[in-house]
Every structure is written in structure tokens, then in C-alpha cells.
Design a protein around this motif. Sequence first.
Motif, mmCIF file in Angstrom:
data_model
loop_
_atom_site.group_PDB
_atom_site.id
_atom_site.type_symbol
_atom_site.label_atom_id
_atom_site.label_comp_id
_atom_site.label_asym_id
_atom_site.label_seq_id
_atom_site.Cartn_x
_atom_site.Cartn_y
_atom_site.Cartn_z
ATOM 1 N N TYR A 188 0.843 -1.184 0.000
ATOM 2 C CA TYR A 188 0.000 0.000 0.000
ATOM 3 C C TYR A 188 0.882 1.239 0.000
ATOM 4 C CZ TYR A 188 0.785 -1.745 4.735
ATOM 5 O OH TYR A 188 1.349 -2.305 5.844
ATOM 6 N N ARG A 189 0.279 2.364 -0.380
ATOM 7 C CA ARG A 189 1.031 3.614 -0.516
ATOM 8 C C ARG A 189 1.371 4.231 0.836
ATOM 9 N NH1 ARG A 189 3.591 7.447 -0.355
ATOM 10 N NH2 ARG A 189 3.830 9.182 -1.831
ATOM 11 N N MET A 190 0.447 4.136 1.811
ATOM 12 C CA MET A 190 0.624 4.803 3.098
ATOM 13 C C MET A 190 0.381 3.818 4.238
ATOM 14 S SD MET A 190 -1.352 8.390 2.315
ATOM 15 C CE MET A 190 -2.773 7.585 1.576
ATOM 16 N N ASN A 191 1.069 4.009 5.339
ATOM 17 C CA ASN A 191 0.914 3.122 6.489
ATOM 18 C C ASN A 191 -0.522 3.074 6.992
ATOM 19 O OD1 ASN A 191 3.445 1.828 7.243
ATOM 20 N ND2 ASN A 191 4.236 3.899 7.527
ATOM 21 N N ILE A 413 -4.572 8.466 -3.487
ATOM 22 C CA ILE A 413 -3.720 7.550 -2.734
ATOM 23 C C ILE A 413 -2.529 7.151 -3.586
ATOM 24 C CG2 ILE A 413 -3.581 5.282 -1.637
ATOM 25 C CD1 ILE A 413 -6.434 5.583 -0.735
ATOM 26 N N LEU A 414 -2.775 6.593 -4.756
ATOM 27 C CA LEU A 414 -1.723 6.283 -5.713
ATOM 28 C C LEU A 414 -2.231 6.636 -7.104
ATOM 29 C CD1 LEU A 414 1.123 5.070 -5.930
ATOM 30 C CD2 LEU A 414 0.066 2.873 -6.408
ATOM 31 N N PRO A 415 -1.948 7.841 -7.594
ATOM 32 C CA PRO A 415 -1.012 8.827 -7.059
ATOM 33 C C PRO A 415 -1.538 9.546 -5.813
ATOM 34 C CG PRO A 415 -2.152 9.748 -8.947
ATOM 35 C CD PRO A 415 -2.565 8.307 -8.853
ATOM 36 N N HIS A 416 -0.600 9.986 -4.986
ATOM 37 C CA HIS A 416 -0.917 10.674 -3.743
ATOM 38 C C HIS A 416 -1.595 12.010 -4.039
ATOM 39 C CE1 HIS A 416 -0.304 12.575 0.195
ATOM 40 N NE2 HIS A 416 -0.077 11.362 0.672
ATOM 41 N N SER A 417 -2.495 12.398 -3.149
ATOM 42 C CA SER A 417 -3.234 13.656 -3.341
ATOM 43 C C SER A 417 -2.293 14.850 -3.444
ATOM 44 C CB SER A 417 -4.213 13.858 -2.183
ATOM 45 O OG SER A 417 -3.517 13.861 -0.942
ATOM 46 N N ARG A 418 -1.152 14.776 -2.760
ATOM 47 C CA ARG A 418 -0.201 15.885 -2.795
ATOM 48 C C ARG A 418 0.278 16.140 -4.222
ATOM 49 N NH1 ARG A 418 2.935 14.026 0.859
ATOM 50 N NH2 ARG A 418 4.113 12.751 -0.592
ATOM 51 N N LEU A 458 -14.535 1.784 -4.245
ATOM 52 C CA LEU A 458 -15.438 2.808 -4.766
ATOM 53 C C LEU A 458 -15.693 3.912 -3.760
ATOM 54 C CD1 LEU A 458 -17.354 3.557 -7.141
ATOM 55 C CD2 LEU A 458 -19.118 2.252 -5.960
ATOM 56 N N SER A 459 -15.723 3.566 -2.476
ATOM 57 C CA SER A 459 -16.054 4.558 -1.460
ATOM 58 C C SER A 459 -15.137 4.417 -0.260
ATOM 59 C CB SER A 459 -17.515 4.394 -1.007
ATOM 60 O OG SER A 459 -17.664 3.159 -0.326
ATOM 61 N N GLY A 460 -15.105 5.469 0.559
ATOM 62 C CA GLY A 460 -14.312 5.441 1.787
ATOM 63 C C GLY A 460 -12.903 5.932 1.564
ATOM 64 N N GLY A 461 -12.516 6.985 2.311
ATOM 65 C CA GLY A 461 -11.156 7.505 2.223
ATOM 66 C C GLY A 461 -10.214 6.706 3.103
ATOM 67 N N VAL A 462 -8.947 7.050 3.030
ATOM 68 C CA VAL A 462 -7.934 6.287 3.754
ATOM 69 C C VAL A 462 -8.105 6.383 5.257
ATOM 70 C CG1 VAL A 462 -6.252 8.158 3.803
ATOM 71 C CG2 VAL A 462 -5.467 5.803 3.866
ATOM 72 N N TYR A 463 -8.679 7.481 5.761
ATOM 73 C CA TYR A 463 -8.890 7.610 7.199
ATOM 74 C C TYR A 463 -10.336 7.357 7.596
ATOM 75 C CZ TYR A 463 -4.257 9.600 7.109
ATOM 76 O OH TYR A 463 -2.910 9.788 6.917
ATOM 77 N N GLY A 464 -11.099 6.731 6.678
ATOM 78 C CA GLY A 464 -12.461 6.334 7.016
ATOM 79 C C GLY A 464 -13.527 7.356 6.667
ATOM 80 N N GLN A 465 -13.152 8.522 6.148
ATOM 81 C CA GLN A 465 -14.163 9.516 5.829
ATOM 82 C C GLN A 465 -14.941 9.084 4.585
ATOM 83 O OE1 GLN A 465 -10.921 9.868 5.391
ATOM 84 N NE2 GLN A 465 -10.378 11.300 3.777
ATOM 85 N N ASP A 466 -16.180 9.548 4.485
ATOM 86 C CA ASP A 466 -17.018 9.192 3.347
ATOM 87 C C ASP A 466 -16.533 9.936 2.107
ATOM 88 O OD1 ASP A 466 -18.603 7.534 4.868
ATOM 89 O OD2 ASP A 466 -19.989 9.157 5.417
#
Length: 577
Positions: A188-191, A413-418, A458-466
Motif C-alpha cells: 500500500y502507498r501509506m501506512n 492515494i496512488l497517485p498521492h493527493s499531494r 469505490l467509497s471510503g477515504g484512507v482515514y475512514g471519511q465518506d
Amino acid sequence: EIVARAYQRYQQLLQRNDGLDFDDLLLVTVKGLQRDEELRRRYQARYKHLLVDEFQDTNMPQYELIQLLASTDGSLFVVGDEDQSIYGWRGADYRNVDRLRRAFPELHTLLLETNYRSTQMIVDAAKGIISHNLIRTPKNLRAAGGTGEPVVVREAYSRDDEAEFVVSEIERLVAAGEFRLGDFAVMYRMNAQSRAVEEAFLRHRLPYRLVGGVRFYQRREIKDVLSYLRLLVADGDWVSFERVVNAPSRGIGEVSLRTLRQAAGSLGLGPYEALCRLRDDHTWQHGLTKRAVVALVGFLEVWDRVRALAQSATVADLIDAVLISFEYSQHLGPDSAEAEERLQNIRELRAVAVDRYPVPGIESLASFLDGVALVAEVDQLEEGVEAPVLMTLHTAKGLEFPVVLIVGMQEGILPHSRAVERLNDNPSEGLRELEEERRLCYVGITRAMRRLYLLHSLSGGVYGQDSRNQPSRFLKDLPPEVLATADRRQRARASRQASALSTPVGRPGTAPEPAGDAVKEVRVPEYRVGETVVHARFGEGVVIEYKPTRNDADVTVAFANKGVKRLLASIAPLERK
């Protein structure tokens, strides 16, 4: 101004301790060779042939060092691949490959285009993605291992469904006898992405290894032993001295140490010289308690004995001396599983010394400490542990696995939002970062030997946000012929939408589609807020929150002696009182 003053003070402390940090190792060397022509010629004459590996990961000082050492009548051989440069965030510059070509126009380039690790399907997938980078050396990669299985691209409804597919597919392939548990790597891209995957493994009662926790040489007991050993070769090292002088506890308080340090600092003395002065000059004992003086002089006596031993002892003998003469074994605590684990870590360090530094003498100890300081960032993956590994794509560099599953293949995520956001704010910088993200994806794909899975939700961000996710732009670059049949049909039906590259695993209200055996039904116990429960390890506590999730529930318990813990209801060893 504050940073400049802090840096100046930092450099003063380094000089006082006869130390160089990693940057200084390069910068001081480069400046010395630039200033001193005689020194430069001496080393150019000494090293007639230079070989540099992983050249794409060099930074500018390293590149300048190579140029300074590569004399006109010598030879330079570098191995590198711009496509695998993924450490730009810490100074690596893949453009050094092009700089080298311009600096040495007679340079002869050999393309290594045969891949002995992966199948042709995996190689073609990697080529399809990396070929969109602009600054690179074109290569026509061929696999020596045959065509292989198609690449599987899957879309899940959520990150939990994505993780459920990962574990179910591992179970299916192992049950079919095609692979062993140790053949799998989940990347995965991030821990932060590991949470869903870890919970899926726990639900299925499958073992796994999380790579990237506390690494071997960062463990407390290892750092303590190494600090003791450093005092034997650098008696002016205040950092190491202050780390171990009270390990085990010798009754030397912070005030006593500060008094000693201030007295020594006024005369520019290191810790060994200061202790000798304390022993021989009674006027130095003012401001120190009698107990502290006795303890410090006692420490010096042991230090002297072990220093004398270091001239003729092996590194392993000196590690034994740390445990016995300095009584560090007492610091590990009473007999317990934790103490035994720490002792095993020290034994492992000793085994490294026995194997690699068997020659007695202080020079061997210095070489051992240098080797430890420069140890590779990818720490020991213990041999023989039969379990899938979970790791970031950066950690995976240099490794290989029969089956690789990459999760989170989606925009942001991949690519990273930054990198994506930077494209709008600063197009040239954003493009540079986006190309590094593409290289990171390429590195992950090329870790696979026989099977490759690329997953996104399809849904859900890396920290659980919708959120509603878009598949990674890198998935659009996959050649149609490398995809599994179902993925090709899906792509043909909706070629303009990246999400059509995948096959859904789940939708709201439905169970995720397993790849083989059905996912085991897990009974999730329910708890009431305020209910008293007992945990097998944490003891008695009170439920303060119960929150159902899609396949499980989070139960938060305040334990009397262990604080607040958040647990998975399906697997937590809780009993109602």
C-alpha cells in the motif's frame, strides 16, 4: 533565524563529540576533495575503478563525490534505472543519470532488458504504466519466465471489502495448493492503509507480518548496547555516555549529570576525561553527592577494564562484557517474556558480530559500529516465518514475492493527493511528483513474480471519511491484453470511465464477492454502553462506546489499569461480568 542558531549549536555539539551526521559524511568529504587537489589525486590514484549501484537513488553530493573520484584515466561503472527512483522526498535525484551522460560523453550504455523475476504479463503491465513518464531511458523489457497469468484488477465497494477480497483470495490460493502463506505480499502507498487489511486478517484468524514497525537497530536494548560499544572507540561521546550511564540504574541523578557536564564543558572535556578528573581531583566533587561520585567513579573503573579488553577482544566478547561487566543484563528486568525477547535481540546482535566481525581488536569494533550505522533501511525479514507480509511500496523496494496484491489503487492515494493537487498549483513540480508516483507504482508491480492483483475501492477515504473514489489514472495505462477476461469485458463496456477497468467485489447491502470459498460468517457480539466486561489481558473495564461497522463492530472500553482501548468486537477476548 531560530533554525540557523539551532543548526549552529547542533554543529558545535557534533564537533565536541567528534561526530559527523550522515549529511556531514558526504559534505565534509566532498568539500575536502574540492579544496585539496593533492588529496583528490591521491584518492583518484588509489581507486582506479569505481562501481556505483542503485545510481538512480544518488543525491547531488553523492553525484559530485563520484565525479571527483572518477579520474580521467580510471574507469567508472554505474548501475541504475530511472524507472526505480522513488526516494525524491529524501534527496535522491534520478536526473543524475542524464547528468552523468553529459559529464562523460564517451559513456557506453548497456540496457539490461531481460527480466528474470516476473512473467511477461506482469512485465507488460509495468511497461504500460511506466512508459508514460517523460524523463527516462526507453527499454524493451522481456520476461524469461514465460507468459504467466493475467493481471487481476478489482473494484471493491469499500476499503473493508477490498481487504476482505485480499484475505479470501490468499485463503483460496493456499487451499488450492498453488502457494504457501509466505508467498504473499500486500502493499500500500501509506501506512494508514494497513488498518483494514490487518482487521481482515484478524477476522479470518490468519497470521501476518507487518513490516515497518520498530526496526531491529532501533530497539531500546540494541541502541543501549551499541552506545556502550561506542564509548570504547569514542570516549568523548557524551550522547552515548548519557544514554547508558544509568542503564542499569546507578543512582546518578539528572542534577549530578548536569553538574558534571557543565564542569566538563567549561574545559572542553569528554565524559571519560571528566570522570578521570573527578576521580583524581577532589575539588571537582563539589556540587555532587557522595553517592553520585562513588557511582561515577565505579562506572569509570568498569569502563577502564573493558577499554583495555577491547584491544584484544572480539566484538562478541565486548557485547558479553556489556551484559556482565557493565551489568546491563540487570536492566532487562526480571524474568518475563519481554525481558527474554530483549535478551534474544541482543543475542541476535552478538550473532551478527560472530559471523561478520570475528577478528579481535579495536579496528574490528570500529568496523562493526560503522556497518551498523549504515545498515540498510529495509530491516530483517525473519526467515522461515510462514505468513503474508504487509508493507508500504517504499519498503518493498529490492524485494520480490510470488504473489503481490496492491490495495488503494485510486486517485488521491496512488497517485498521492499531494502530487495531484500540485499539478494545479505548480504544474512543473506537480508533474515531477506525479512521475515519482508512477515510478512507485512500477516498483510495486515489479515485485511480483507469478501473480499480480491491483485493487481499488469505490467509497471510503484512507482515514475512514465518506468519499466516492476514482480509480487510479495508472490503471488506464494497463494494456488490455494483460487483464483477466472479465476485466477486459468490463473495460470494453465503459472505456471512458476508469472504474470500468475492474470487477465489483461488493455493493451496499451485499456481501463481498469472494474469489473461491465463501467468506466465513463471523458472529459479532453486542455490548451496551456502561456494561462491565473483563479482558483476558487488560483486566476489568467499562464499555464507553459500541459502534457497528459493515462486517464487525468497534467496542471502546475504559480499563482500570490499562486505559482506554478500542477493540474489534468479533475477536476481542471479552467476557461480561
